[in-house]
Design a protein around this motif. Structure first.
Motif, mmCIF file in Angstrom:
data_model
loop_
_atom_site.group_PDB
_atom_site.id
_atom_site.type_symbol
_atom_site.label_atom_id
_atom_site.label_comp_id
_atom_site.label_asym_id
_atom_site.label_seq_id
_atom_site.Cartn_x
_atom_site.Cartn_y
_atom_site.Cartn_z
ATOM 1 N N LYS A 415 0.820 -1.218 0.000
ATOM 2 C CA LYS A 415 0.000 0.000 0.000
ATOM 3 C C LYS A 415 0.850 1.263 0.000
ATOM 4 C CE LYS A 415 -2.288 -1.765 3.557
ATOM 5 N NZ LYS A 415 -3.295 -2.154 4.565
ATOM 6 N N GLY A 416 0.308 2.304 -0.580
ATOM 7 C CA GLY A 416 0.999 3.588 -0.644
ATOM 8 C C GLY A 416 0.211 4.497 -1.564
ATOM 9 N N ALA A 417 0.806 5.622 -1.939
ATOM 10 C CA ALA A 417 0.109 6.547 -2.833
ATOM 11 C C ALA A 417 -0.208 5.834 -4.151
ATOM 12 C CB ALA A 417 0.964 7.771 -3.076
ATOM 13 N N THR A 419 -0.480 2.272 -4.793
ATOM 14 C CA THR A 419 -0.453 0.897 -4.283
ATOM 15 C C THR A 419 -0.116 -0.056 -5.423
ATOM 16 O OG1 THR A 419 -2.012 1.381 -2.530
ATOM 17 C CG2 THR A 419 -1.904 -0.912 -3.258
ATOM 18 N N GLY A 434 -7.010 7.176 -5.546
ATOM 19 C CA GLY A 434 -6.685 7.398 -4.129
ATOM 20 C C GLY A 434 -6.034 8.749 -3.919
ATOM 21 N N ASN A 435 -5.958 9.159 -2.676
ATOM 22 C CA ASN A 435 -5.407 10.476 -2.321
ATOM 23 C C ASN A 435 -4.939 10.459 -0.876
ATOM 24 O OD1 ASN A 435 -7.656 11.545 -0.473
ATOM 25 N ND2 ASN A 435 -8.757 10.716 -2.249
ATOM 26 N N MET A 438 -6.687 9.443 2.420
ATOM 27 C CA MET A 438 -6.878 8.041 2.802
ATOM 28 C C MET A 438 -5.823 7.554 3.790
ATOM 29 S SD MET A 438 -7.917 6.619 -0.920
ATOM 30 C CE MET A 438 -8.458 5.018 -0.349
ATOM 31 N N ALA A 441 -6.661 6.323 9.968
ATOM 32 C CA ALA A 441 -6.866 5.063 10.687
ATOM 33 C C ALA A 441 -8.033 4.262 10.115
ATOM 34 C CB ALA A 441 -7.141 5.369 12.160
ATOM 35 N N GLY A 442 -7.806 3.001 9.872
ATOM 36 C CA GLY A 442 -8.889 2.124 9.443
ATOM 37 C C GLY A 442 -9.073 2.033 7.945
ATOM 38 N N SER A 443 -8.354 2.895 7.219
ATOM 39 C CA SER A 443 -8.495 2.887 5.765
ATOM 40 C C SER A 443 -8.020 1.542 5.184
ATOM 41 C CB SER A 443 -7.713 4.080 5.229
ATOM 42 O OG SER A 443 -7.403 3.954 3.921
ATOM 43 N N GLY A 444 -6.958 0.991 5.766
ATOM 44 C CA GLY A 444 -6.465 -0.315 5.323
ATOM 45 C C GLY A 444 -7.428 -1.441 5.700
ATOM 46 N N LEU A 447 -9.896 -1.727 3.079
ATOM 47 C CA LEU A 447 -9.391 -2.440 1.899
ATOM 48 C C LEU A 447 -9.452 -3.957 2.109
ATOM 49 C CD1 LEU A 447 -8.074 -2.262 -0.910
ATOM 50 C CD2 LEU A 447 -5.851 -2.269 0.238
HETATM 51 N N1 LIG Z 1 -1.039 9.488 -0.025
HETATM 52 C C1 LIG Z 1 -1.912 8.506 -0.331
HETATM 53 N N2 LIG Z 1 -2.482 8.454 -1.546
HETATM 54 C C2 LIG Z 1 -3.340 7.448 -1.853
HETATM 55 N N3 LIG Z 1 -3.699 6.457 -0.988
HETATM 56 C C3 LIG Z 1 -3.162 6.465 0.219
HETATM 57 C C4 LIG Z 1 -2.247 7.480 0.617
HETATM 58 N N4 LIG Z 1 -1.865 7.218 1.885
HETATM 59 C C5 LIG Z 1 -2.517 6.096 2.269
HETATM 60 N N5 LIG Z 1 -3.296 5.644 1.269
HETATM 61 C C6 LIG Z 1 -4.105 4.412 1.278
HETATM 62 O O1 LIG Z 1 -4.764 4.282 2.533
HETATM 63 C C7 LIG Z 1 -4.666 2.939 3.022
HETATM 64 C C8 LIG Z 1 -3.954 2.952 4.375
HETATM 65 O O2 LIG Z 1 -3.800 1.653 4.832
HETATM 66 P P1 LIG Z 1 -3.105 1.301 6.219
HETATM 67 O O3 LIG Z 1 -1.821 2.057 6.350
HETATM 68 O O4 LIG Z 1 -3.084 -0.172 6.331
HETATM 69 O O5 LIG Z 1 -4.156 1.923 7.234
HETATM 70 P P2 LIG Z 1 -4.724 1.347 8.601
HETATM 71 O O6 LIG Z 1 -3.697 0.433 9.167
HETATM 72 O O7 LIG Z 1 -4.944 2.548 9.470
HETATM 73 O O8 LIG Z 1 -6.001 0.678 8.264
HETATM 74 C C9 LIG Z 1 -3.923 2.141 1.949
HETATM 75 O O9 LIG Z 1 -4.834 1.495 1.105
HETATM 76 C C10 LIG Z 1 -3.162 3.223 1.179
HETATM 77 O O10 LIG Z 1 -2.916 2.867 -0.158
#
Ligand SMILES: Nc1ncnc2c1ncn2[C@@H]1O[C@H](COP(=O)(O)OP(=O)(O)O)[C@@H](O)[C@H]1O
Ligand SMILES: NC(=O)C1=CN([C@@H]2O[C@H](COP(=O)(O)OP(=O)(O)OC[C@H]3O[C@@H](n4cnc5c(N)ncnc54)[C@H](O)[C@@H]3O)[C@@H](O)[C@H]2O)[C@@H](O)CC1
Ligand SMILES: [K+]
Length: 505
Positions: A415-417, A419, A434-435, A438, A441-444, A447
């Motif tokens: 995961k990242g900007a 992914t 994505g942006n 996201m 907390a909890g965004s992952g 997914l």
């Molecule tokens: N700068 C960003 N641009 C796009 N997506 C992002 C960005 N930063 C985080 N995300 C997305 O948000 C989600 C974060 O997941 P994670 O770090 O596991 O969060 P958590 O553990 O809090 O649930 C991932 O799917 C990631 O791709």
């Protein structure tokens, strides 16, 4: 869309020239017309200051200057030239520009000769110093010019690739080198691999691909392990629902998530799973979490652990078509044991492992051998580092990713900007939705729920990962229309999943 390697891109140029056929100067003209149109559309009536080098990227810049001048734009061109001769096509374009507007050009051989003070603050700087032909980090005059441009307040648009950036990031591109920091990059035919890496991609700004008509059949035939995911591809993968279908057609997912103090992870993953179209969902939660999950997610059935606080046992797995495990689990000894027993008891169920599921794997590496083939792991970079060790740079990270997937025959969604989903054969799919909102907390966890839901509906692991990541990002982009990057929460993302499906069409 394929992301070809630098040598393949050079071969593609040559193939197009020979087989279209088109002369290289006409191909440059076509590329320049595209760049100029884009500039005029994006920066209507602005003035331009174009820095050009001596190679074909400089040739593009000179041709763009002439086209803009033809449309009565105010253009200044600064040719930055050490002792090197101009490439043949750059030289032709220099002559053409000198014929149409000789006064717009100045040539500089020393940094002191560039009058940066006379560049108006509202002028758009066009960077055509180096393109894909860069062979070493910038030094001397070019380095000074790039450093000085980076100090200016002006918007910078790079042609093809920001000058100083290698198309394929390698050890030469270590941080600290001078590289243009573009606001926008207009990349010919396809983005370059370095655009997707955090260390190098930060120089690119917003990138747009200009289709300059390079040979499609050549691109189609090229072996390639890097792809950008497109909406068209996602649309093809989306499964349409037959009229007479029923919930039994859409699978039964099991989510093992949440523990004392972290029931939110279970709620978020469950809600996302349901919004992804799963037919039935069972949330396995510790005893203590029963009331919470039942009232927060009434659509889900529950499986209750004998432990008050943690995951220590699992229901009969045969009922389920897909299992998602990890968010908010914790890493207690009994949880690790239950996880191991579950891995031992898996039959044909599709599996997603996230968060503490991944942390358990990194702390008990022997369990990696028990992860079933084609399971999907969804680490963020820190979780991935715990699995594979510290990398030297982003390219090293990518090669560790491929090696890991090949070794364990799993899919990994890093995961990242941008992914990236890597398949067991090392193919990488970069996601562009994505942006930064996201990063919350909890965004992952959302997914994990989405991918588990898609797997339950019989999407293959590759489809579920790629489509899930795309949808998750798209929902985040739609949530941004109502929220700010700061205010967005995981539940906002989930509430936009429906709209994200609709956008796919
Ligand atoms: N700068 C960003 N641009 C796009 N997506 C992002 C960005 N930063 C985080 N995300 C997305 O948000 C989600 C974060 O997941 P994670 O770090 O596991 O969060 P958590 O553990 O809090 O649930 C991932 O799917 C990631 O791709
Ligand atoms: N060949 C084609 O068909 C097309 C090419 N196009 C343009 O051509 C570009 C590639 O052109 P080139 O291959 O000429 O490459 P560049 O324009 O990037 O320049 C390469 C030249 O700079 C020198 N050089 C490399 N690194 C240097 C450094 N650090 N310091 C000083 N000099 C350095 C090289 O020796 C070479 O002479 C593309 O990025 C694109 O902009 C476009 O015109 C589209 C069509
Ligand atoms: K450039």
């Amino acid at each position: 869309m394929k992301i070809l390697a630098p040598q393949q891109i050079r071969d593609l140029d040559q193939y197009t020239i020979q087989h279209e056929p088109i002369s290289s100067i006409d191909l440059m003209e076509r590329a320049a017309q595209h760049v100029a149109s884009e500039l005029m559309e994006k920066f209507y009536n602005k003035r331009f200051c174009i820095f050009v080098g001596t190679g074909n990227n400089g040739g593009d810049g000179l041709a763009v200057a002439r086209v803009l001048d033809d449309f009565a734009y105010t253009v200044k061109v600064i040719l930055v030239k050490t002792s090197v001769k101009l490439s043949a096509d750059a030289s032709i374009n220099l002559d053409r520009l000198l014929k149409t507007n000789p006064t717009c050009l100045s040539t500089v051989k020393k940094i002191g000769e560039v009058d940066f003070g006379q560049i108006k603050k509202d002028a758009i700087i066009v960077d055509a110093l180096f393109g894909s032909g860069l062979s070493r980090p910038l030094e001397g005059l070019y380095k000074s010019v790039v450093d000085a441009i980076n100090e200016l307040p002006n918007k910078v648009v790079s042609i093809d690739i920001p000058s100083g950036l290698f198309a394929e990031y390698d050890k030469n591109s270590a941080q600290g080198n001078s590289i243009i920091r573009a606001h926008t990059t207009l990349s010919f035919q396809m983005p370059k691999l370095s655009f997707f890496m955090p260390e190098s991609g930060c120089h690119v700004g917003q990138w747009h691909v200009l289709d300059i008509g390079l040979a499609r059949n050549f691109i189609r035939e090229q072996p390639c392990s890097h792809y950008v995911v497109s909406k068209k591809q996602i649309k093809k993968l989306r499964k349409k629902r037959p009229l007479h279908s029923h919930k039994g057609n859409y699978g039964h997912a099991l989510l093992i998530a949440g523990s004392y103090g972290k029931m939110g992870a279970s709620i978020i993953a469950s809600k996302a799973c349901l919004r992804s179209g799963v037919g039935l969902l069972t949330a396995h939660v510790p005893h203590w979490g029963y009331g919470i999950i039942q009232s927060a997610v009434p659509e889900a059935m529950t499986s209750i652990d004998r432990s008050d606080m943690f995951f220590t046992e699992f229901p009969d797995l045969n009922t389920f078509s897909a299992i998602g495990i990890g968010p908010g689990l914790n890493k207690k000894r009994n949880t690790v044991l239950a996880f191991e027993t579950m891995l031992d008891n898996m039959n044909s169920q599709a599996l997603v492992i996230d968060a503490d599921g991944l942390n358990i794997l990194s702390e008990n590496k022997h369990l990696l051998g028990k992860v079933p083939e084609n399971a999907i792991l969804t680490p963020h970079p820190k979780e991935f580092e715990r699995l594979v060790g510290v990398w030297n740079n982003d390219m090293d990270k990518l090669s560790r990713l491929k090696k890991f997937c090949q070794q364990y025959q799993v899919f990994t969604v890093l995961k990242g900007a941008y992914t990236v989903t890597c398949t067991p054969n090392g193919t990488c799919y970069f996601n562009t939705t994505g942006n930064p909102g996201m990063a919350t907390a909890g965004s992952g966890d959302a997914l994990t729920g989405i991918i588990t839901g898609l797997l339950a509906q019989n999407y293959s692991p590759e489809e579920a990962a790629v489509v899930g990541v795309y949808l998750h990002g798209k929902a985040g982009d739609l949530a941004l229309k109502k929220e700010s990057t700061e205010s967005m929460t995981a539940l906002d993302i989930i509430s936009c999943l429906g709209a994200a499906f609709k956008k796919i069409g």
